[in-house]
Write a protein that holds these residues in place. Structure first.
Motif, short mmCIF file in Angstrom:
data_model
loop_
_atom_site.label_atom_id
_atom_site.label_comp_id
_atom_site.label_asym_id
_atom_site.label_seq_id
_atom_site.Cartn_x
_atom_site.Cartn_y
_atom_site.Cartn_z
N GLY A 9 0.81 -1.22 0.00
CA GLY A 9 0.00 0.00 0.00
C GLY A 9 0.84 1.26 0.00
N GLY A 10 0.50 2.14 0.93
CA GLY A 10 1.11 3.48 0.94
C GLY A 10 2.55 3.50 1.39
N GLY A 11 2.97 2.47 2.13
CA GLY A 11 4.38 2.38 2.51
C GLY A 11 4.84 3.43 3.51
N SER A 12 4.00 3.78 4.48
CA SER A 12 4.45 4.78 5.47
C SER A 12 5.57 4.19 6.33
CB SER A 12 3.28 5.22 6.35
OG SER A 12 2.79 4.13 7.12
N ASN A 13 5.52 2.87 6.59
CA ASN A 13 6.62 2.27 7.36
C ASN A 13 7.90 2.23 6.52
OD1 ASN A 13 5.02 1.87 9.59
ND2 ASN A 13 4.47 -0.21 9.04
N LEU A 14 7.73 1.98 5.22
CA LEU A 14 8.88 2.01 4.31
C LEU A 14 9.52 3.39 4.33
CD1 LEU A 14 10.64 1.22 1.78
CD2 LEU A 14 8.70 2.03 0.40
N SER A 85 6.27 -5.00 5.16
CA SER A 85 5.68 -3.89 5.90
C SER A 85 4.47 -3.37 5.14
CB SER A 85 6.72 -2.78 6.03
OG SER A 85 6.18 -1.80 6.88
N GLY A 86 3.32 -3.88 5.56
CA GLY A 86 2.11 -3.55 4.82
C GLY A 86 2.00 -4.40 3.58
N PHE A 87 2.71 -5.52 3.58
CA PHE A 87 2.62 -6.46 2.45
C PHE A 87 1.43 -7.36 2.74
CE2 PHE A 87 4.10 -8.50 -1.23
CZ PHE A 87 4.15 -9.87 -1.05
N MET A 88 0.45 -7.35 1.85
CA MET A 88 -0.83 -7.98 2.22
C MET A 88 -1.02 -9.36 1.59
SD MET A 88 -1.80 -5.90 4.32
CE MET A 88 -3.50 -6.15 4.73
N LYS A 89 0.06 -10.01 1.20
CA LYS A 89 -0.07 -11.36 0.65
C LYS A 89 0.71 -12.33 1.55
CE LYS A 89 -2.16 -11.07 -3.52
NZ LYS A 89 -2.73 -9.73 -3.40
N ASN A 105 8.25 -9.16 9.79
CA ASN A 105 6.99 -8.54 9.40
C ASN A 105 6.52 -7.60 10.50
OD1 ASN A 105 4.50 -8.06 8.15
ND2 ASN A 105 3.54 -9.81 9.17
N THR A 106 5.88 -6.50 10.10
CA THR A 106 5.27 -5.62 11.11
C THR A 106 3.76 -5.88 11.07
OG1 THR A 106 4.85 -3.86 9.50
CG2 THR A 106 6.96 -3.80 10.65
N HIS A 107 3.15 -5.78 12.24
CA HIS A 107 1.70 -6.04 12.30
C HIS A 107 1.06 -5.06 13.27
CE1 HIS A 107 -1.98 -8.35 11.91
NE2 HIS A 107 -2.09 -8.32 13.23
N PRO A 108 -0.08 -4.47 12.90
CA PRO A 108 -0.71 -3.44 13.74
C PRO A 108 -1.63 -4.00 14.82
CG PRO A 108 -1.91 -3.63 11.70
CD PRO A 108 -0.79 -4.63 11.62
N ALA A 109 -1.07 -4.98 15.61
CA ALA A 109 -1.82 -5.49 16.77
C ALA A 109 -0.81 -6.09 17.74
CB ALA A 109 -2.84 -6.55 16.34
N LEU A 164 -7.52 4.65 14.53
CA LEU A 164 -6.73 3.76 15.40
C LEU A 164 -5.47 3.30 14.67
CD1 LEU A 164 -6.21 2.05 17.88
CD2 LEU A 164 -7.89 0.38 17.05
N HIS A 165 -5.61 2.98 13.37
CA HIS A 165 -4.45 2.51 12.60
C HIS A 165 -3.38 3.61 12.53
CE1 HIS A 165 -3.36 -0.49 9.18
NE2 HIS A 165 -2.37 -0.27 10.00
N GLU A 166 -3.81 4.85 12.39
CA GLU A 166 -2.84 5.96 12.34
C GLU A 166 -2.18 6.19 13.69
OE1 GLU A 166 -2.83 5.68 8.75
OE2 GLU A 166 -1.50 7.19 9.61
N ILE A 168 -1.50 3.57 15.63
CA ILE A 168 -0.62 2.39 15.75
C ILE A 168 0.64 2.53 14.88
CG2 ILE A 168 -0.44 -0.07 15.19
CD1 ILE A 168 -3.46 -0.28 15.85
N LYS A 169 0.48 3.08 13.69
CA LYS A 169 1.60 3.09 12.73
C LYS A 169 2.87 3.75 13.25
CE LYS A 169 -0.69 2.63 8.24
NZ LYS A 169 -0.90 3.31 6.94
N PRO A 170 2.80 4.91 13.93
CA PRO A 170 4.06 5.50 14.44
C PRO A 170 4.77 4.56 15.41
CG PRO A 170 2.29 7.11 14.49
CD PRO A 170 1.66 5.79 14.14
N VAL A 171 3.99 3.80 16.19
CA VAL A 171 4.60 2.84 17.13
C VAL A 171 5.25 1.71 16.32
CG1 VAL A 171 4.13 1.21 19.00
CG2 VAL A 171 2.90 3.40 18.89
N GLU A 172 4.51 1.26 15.30
CA GLU A 172 5.03 0.21 14.43
C GLU A 172 6.35 0.64 13.79
OE1 GLU A 172 1.65 -0.71 11.96
OE2 GLU A 172 2.82 -2.23 10.95
N ARG A 173 6.37 1.87 13.31
CA ARG A 173 7.58 2.39 12.63
C ARG A 173 8.75 2.43 13.61
NH1 ARG A 173 3.66 5.46 9.66
NH2 ARG A 173 3.52 7.28 11.00
C1 GRF Z 1 0.75 -1.37 8.44
O1 GRF Z 1 0.11 -1.12 9.70
C2 GRF Z 1 1.09 -2.83 8.33
O2 GRF Z 1 1.53 -3.44 9.51
C3 GRF Z 1 -0.26 -3.39 7.95
O3 GRF Z 1 -0.78 -2.47 7.01
C4 GRF Z 1 -0.22 -1.19 7.30
C5 GRF Z 1 0.47 -0.73 6.06
O4 GRF Z 1 0.76 0.59 6.23
N1 GRF Z 1 -0.12 -4.71 7.37
P1 GRF Z 1 1.78 1.30 5.21
O5 GRF Z 1 1.53 0.71 3.83
O6 GRF Z 1 3.17 1.00 5.73
O7 GRF Z 1 1.42 2.76 5.32
#
Ligand code: GRF
Length: 194
Positions: A9-14, A85-89, A105-109, A164-166, A168-173
């Motif tokens: 997706g958007g790759g904010s963690n990337l 990171s946000g890879f959905m497959k 892998n990063t996961h938002p939970a 909620l996802h927004e 979580i993401k800074p913590v994930e990053r």
């Molecule tokens: C991240 O929270 C990732 O863990 C989850 O989907 C989100 C992807 O966000 N699988 P982004 O593409 O890194 O913005």
């Protein structure tokens, strides 16, 4: 530490990794960014001059053939570590076997709570007051591998899934950057963890 990052997706963690790698002191470099589609996050890679590749499942007879093609693209770069990171497959078992344990892998939970593609939505639906973010070593299950790091994130009344996802993401990053640092500095041994 050389990295290949897979997104969907958007790759904010990337983006966080690319920005961190701008610092000469940061012991990791993103060699390439891959996806299962021409992902929006490729814009980040291109802005940082990082090559991208996309391997669409629709171009292959089945998941295993797609996985082999994805693995081939990854191995072109001979990375030390592959980050999802946000890879959905789900990667097929033989791809995971080829990359393991250098595949995180990063996961938002707060795993093992709420694994799978809708971890944020599931936490909201469960009505919990806190969820979290996790960085794990990828195994053949769905978000079931050894946990490298995780941190709690509060859920507030009225939270939407994206809100909620927004949060979580800074913590994930932050967890992801720290995990890359710890792996690069051998503070974490992925072989030991797996
Ligand atoms: C991240 O929270 C990732 O863990 C989850 O989907 C989100 C992807 O966000 N699988 P982004 O593409 O890194 O913005």
């Amino acid at each position: 530490l050389s990295l290949v990052v897979l997104i969907s997706g958007g790759g904010s963690n990337l983006l966080a990794l690319l920005e961190a790698a701008e610092d000469a002191e940061f012991p990791a470099r993103v060699l390439a960014v891959g996806a299962d589609r021409p992902a929006d996050g490729f814009d980040h890679a291109e802005r940082f001059g990082v090559p991208t590749f996309s391997v669409a499942m629709s171009n292959y007879a089945d998941r295993d053939e797609w996985g082999d093609a994805m693995l081939e693209q990854i191995q072109v770069w001979q990375p030390d570590l592959v980050i999802l990171s946000g890879f959905m497959k789900l990667l097929p078992p033989r791809v995971i076997a080829a990359l393991s344990p250098n595949l995180v892998n990063t996961h938002p939970a707060y795993l093992p709570e709420f694994p799978g593609a809708h971890g944020v939505r599931d936490a909201l639906a469960a009505g919990v007051t806190e969820t979290g973010a996790s960085v794990i070593v990828v195994d053949n299950g769905v978000d079931s591998g050894p946990i490298i790091s995780q941190e709690r994130v509060p859920v507030f009344a009225g939270d939407t899934e994206s809100g909620l996802h927004e949060r979580i993401k800074p913590v994930e990053r932050r967890l992801l950057i720290q995990a890359v640092l710890d792996i690069a500095n051998s503070h974490i041994d992925l072989k030991e963890l797996s």
